[in-house]
Design an enzyme around this catalytic site. Structure first.
Site, PDB file in Angstrom:
ATOM      1  N   ASP A  70      57.376  48.975  37.624  1.00  0.00           N
ATOM      2  CA  ASP A  70      56.504  47.891  38.060  1.00  0.00           C
ATOM      3  C   ASP A  70      55.912  48.338  39.397  1.00  0.00           C
ATOM      4  OD1 ASP A  70      55.389  45.713  39.283  1.00  0.00           O
ATOM      5  OD2 ASP A  70      57.121  44.389  39.031  1.00  0.00           O
ATOM      6  N   LYS A 114      45.938  43.349  44.091  1.00  0.00           N
ATOM      7  CA  LYS A 114      46.854  43.643  45.196  1.00  0.00           C
ATOM      8  C   LYS A 114      46.453  44.929  45.910  1.00  0.00           C
ATOM      9  CE  LYS A 114      50.891  41.422  43.069  1.00  0.00           C
ATOM     10  NZ  LYS A 114      50.944  40.109  43.716  1.00  0.00           N
ATOM     11  N   HIS A 156      60.852  41.033  40.111  1.00  0.00           N
ATOM     12  CA  HIS A 156      59.950  39.884  40.012  1.00  0.00           C
ATOM     13  C   HIS A 156      60.121  39.289  38.611  1.00  0.00           C
ATOM     14  CE1 HIS A 156      55.990  37.877  39.695  1.00  0.00           C
ATOM     15  NE2 HIS A 156      55.850  38.022  41.003  1.00  0.00           N
ATOM     16  N   GLN A 179      53.674  46.526  43.804  1.00  0.00           N
ATOM     17  CA  GLN A 179      53.754  46.636  45.263  1.00  0.00           C
ATOM     18  C   GLN A 179      53.823  48.090  45.726  1.00  0.00           C
ATOM     19  OE1 GLN A 179      53.405  43.962  47.048  1.00  0.00           O
ATOM     20  NE2 GLN A 179      53.810  42.376  45.536  1.00  0.00           N
ATOM     21  N   CYS A 204      58.825  34.307  43.111  1.00  0.00           N
ATOM     22  CA  CYS A 204      59.006  34.701  41.706  1.00  0.00           C
ATOM     23  C   CYS A 204      60.167  35.669  41.554  1.00  0.00           C
ATOM     24  CB  CYS A 204      57.742  35.312  41.123  1.00  0.00           C
ATOM     25  SG  CYS A 204      56.354  34.194  41.102  1.00  0.00           S
TER      26      CYS A 204
END
Lengths: 143, 426
Positions: free
Chosen positions: B216, B242, B139, B219, B382
């Site tokens: 990261d 999220k 991303h 997700q 993104c």
């Protein structure tokens, strides 16, 4: 229960004329040399646009409308189309070609930028030409 | 941590030991909305998730009953607000298996958490010619902070390519990871392809060569059990919004010794121990990295989101999403009109499916589906370098969470079929 209205608005957004421009876009040529005349009239217009139905159809209509028009006429047309996207009808007597088929876009505010993409790119290029004598080479996207 | 709030939020999860995922949808008021006359089918949880009543009520109750600034006032409200705020930190720490609450830094979002490491660790530790390794599926928020750091330090950003099946091309690892590689920063799960990257295996390779690994987790953490004590990462960044929580709260988890050695990120109130007219000394972890009044209410709301996820069980969340993804992939393939990106095996991916219709641009598809009540994402997500790798300007993306069911997929499939007829008309 609202489905009737949705279908009517979708039909008004994606009119047959619009789909036709999308499937057979006019003026698709490589843009290896950009030459915008300062005063005279455009003879030949090339557009290179990849994207959604609305942006491609609008660019195709642009390519169809521009030949033979002066810089001032082009700017007037662009302004009228911008106004149209915000719900104001074009001035009477102005020939907007097939652009009236894009009137339905005004019901889809997030798609207005798709319809205006080619036109904003053109306006920027004309402004660059006025300032520096030639347009800057820059890709434009709706995102 | 005890709380003396007079009106504690009545948490349903305290009375129901295990939430039934089949009934989760009832807990999300927004999912009862109609959109353009159809029931909302929300398939954009990779962008942000909806919020259960418990989270909404917790935030509202906080402002009704407990609002005060934290870490200062010497009165009851301030103490209660501080207890709840620090209580949420403890919940986050337990949720991801952190060794201590001090390792949990609250930020605004995943992006800010990554920027924090890039600035506070990177500016101090990187020199000209040092290397930062990322991947082609990142991303923008896991690329741009490193580009900024590279500009300021003279370091170089290199990347691992991906294979056609949407997984990392690890055959290039030995060439891309060099003696100058100081930090590797990778998505746990791709926000476009759904690919789950082999973090623990890679962590070993990274540490063997003395570099650090940032994950990261935007997700990943929301969709599967993540235990930082075994994951192998040195930093993990993720966002509350999220994972059923409010917007405006992010988390950076880091190993204590690394966080302690880092300089502060932002300066101001709360992050200092002493200030004179000639300088300042820093507060202890985690407050050293939390300058200014934090997002108190939303952090507390995030604590309620964690309660909800704990009560559901992350193993159940993951099972539910794998099953849903498998169902969706089968149905989408059967349409014969879609190009579907990412790994074919649902076990290898999270509930994120990016696709393109062979003749309909994702923007047109999204507009059409919206009029049928179906919310999907269309665009570059993104991840422009990944779009370039896929040879696409944009894709459509459907993503799932615990409140989605097979019926949502069925509605999506019907809407895709109807879109095919609409745009294919002559």
């Amino acid at each position: 229960l609202d489905d009737g209205k949705n279908d009517i608005e979708l039909d008004a957004l994606y009119r047959d004329t619009v789909l036709d421009h999308f499937r057979s876009p006019r003026g698709q040529k490589a843009l290896d040399r950009i030459d915008l005349k300062r005063d005279g009239y455009n003879e030949d217009v090339a557009v290179n646009c990849k994207g959604c139905v609305i942006s491609v159809a609008s660019a195709s209509m642009l390519a169809e409308l521009l030949p033979g028009k002066s810089r001032e006429e082009v700017l007037r047309l662009a302004e009228a189309f911008k106004q149209m996207m915000h719900g104001h009808p074009p001035p009477p007597g102005l020939d907007i070609g097939d652009l009236d088929a894009l009137e339905g876009v005004k019901n889809f505010p997030v798609r207005v930028k798709c319809a205006l993409l080619a036109w904003m790119t053109l306006i920027e290029a004309l402004q660059d030409t006025e300032e520096s004598g030639r347009p800057e080479d820059k890709g434009t996207t709706t995102e | 941590m005890t709380t003396t709030s007079t009106v504690p939020v009545k948490s349903e999860v305290q009375t129901r030991p295990r939430l039934d995922i089949a009934r989760a949808r009832e807990d999300f008021p927004i999912l009862r909305r109609m959109i353009h006359g159809s029931p909302l089918v929300y398939l954009d949880s990779a962008a942000t998730t909806q919020k259960p009543e418990l989270v909404i009520n917790t935030i509202s109750e906080y402002y009704h009953q407990t609002n005060a600034n934290v870490h200062r006032g010497l009165y009851a409200l301030a103490a209660q607000a501080t207890d709840k705020y620090e209580g949420a930190r403890a919940k986050v720490a337990a949720f991801i298996g952190a060794a201590a609450s001090e390792e949990i830094i609250f930020t605004r979002n995943t992006t800010e958490s990554i920027n924090l490491v890039a600035q506070a660790w990177g500016l101090k530790n990187l020199k000209t010619g040092d290397e930062i390794l990322v991947s082609e599926m990142e991303h923008h928020s896991n690329l741009v902070p490193w580009f900024l750091l590279a500009q300021r330090t003279g370091a170089v950003v290199r990347h691992i390519s991906i294979l056609d099946d949407g997984t990392l091309d690890l055959s290039t690892w030995n060439e891309r990871f060099t003696d100058r590689t100081r930090i590797v920063s990778l998505a746990h799960v791709s926000n476009v392809l759904g690919t789950i990257n082999p973090i623990t295996e890679l962590a070993e390779r990274v540490h063997r060569r003395g570099a650090l690994l940032l994950v990261d987790g935007a997700q990943g953490v929301p969709h599967m059990a993540v235990d930082v004590s075994t994951l192998g990462a040195d930093f993990v960044a993720f966002s509350a919004h999220k994972m059923l929580g409010p917007t405006g709260v992010g988390v950076l988890w880091g190993r204590r010794e690394l966080l302690e050695a880092m300089d502060p990120f932002l300066g101001g109130g709360d992050m200092i121990r002493t200030v004179s007219m000639t300088g300042a000394t820093w507060n202890d972890l985690p407050w050293k990295f939390e300058a200014g009044t934090p997002n108190i209410a939303d952090v507390i709301g995030f604590g309620a989101a964690i309660d909800y996820l704990e009560a559901t069980g992350m193993d159940q969340v993951r099972r539910h999403e794998v099953e849903l993804t498998e169902y969706a992939l089968d149905k989408m393939r059967a349409l014969g009109e879609l190009e579907i990106y990412g790994p074919a095996d649902p076990q290898q991916r999270a509930g994120v499916i990016s696709f393109n219709h062979r003749s309909i641009h994702p923007h047109d598809l999204s507009t059409y589906l919206d009029r049928k009540g179906v919310a999907i994402r269309a665009g570059h997500h993104c991840a422009q370098p990944l779009m370039e790798r896929l040879g696409q300007n944009a894709t459509a993306r459907a993503s799932f969470y615990l409140y989605n069911y097979r019926a949502d997929i069925d509605t999506l499939i019907e809407a895709l079929q109807s879109a095919g007829r609409f745009f294919g008309r002559r």
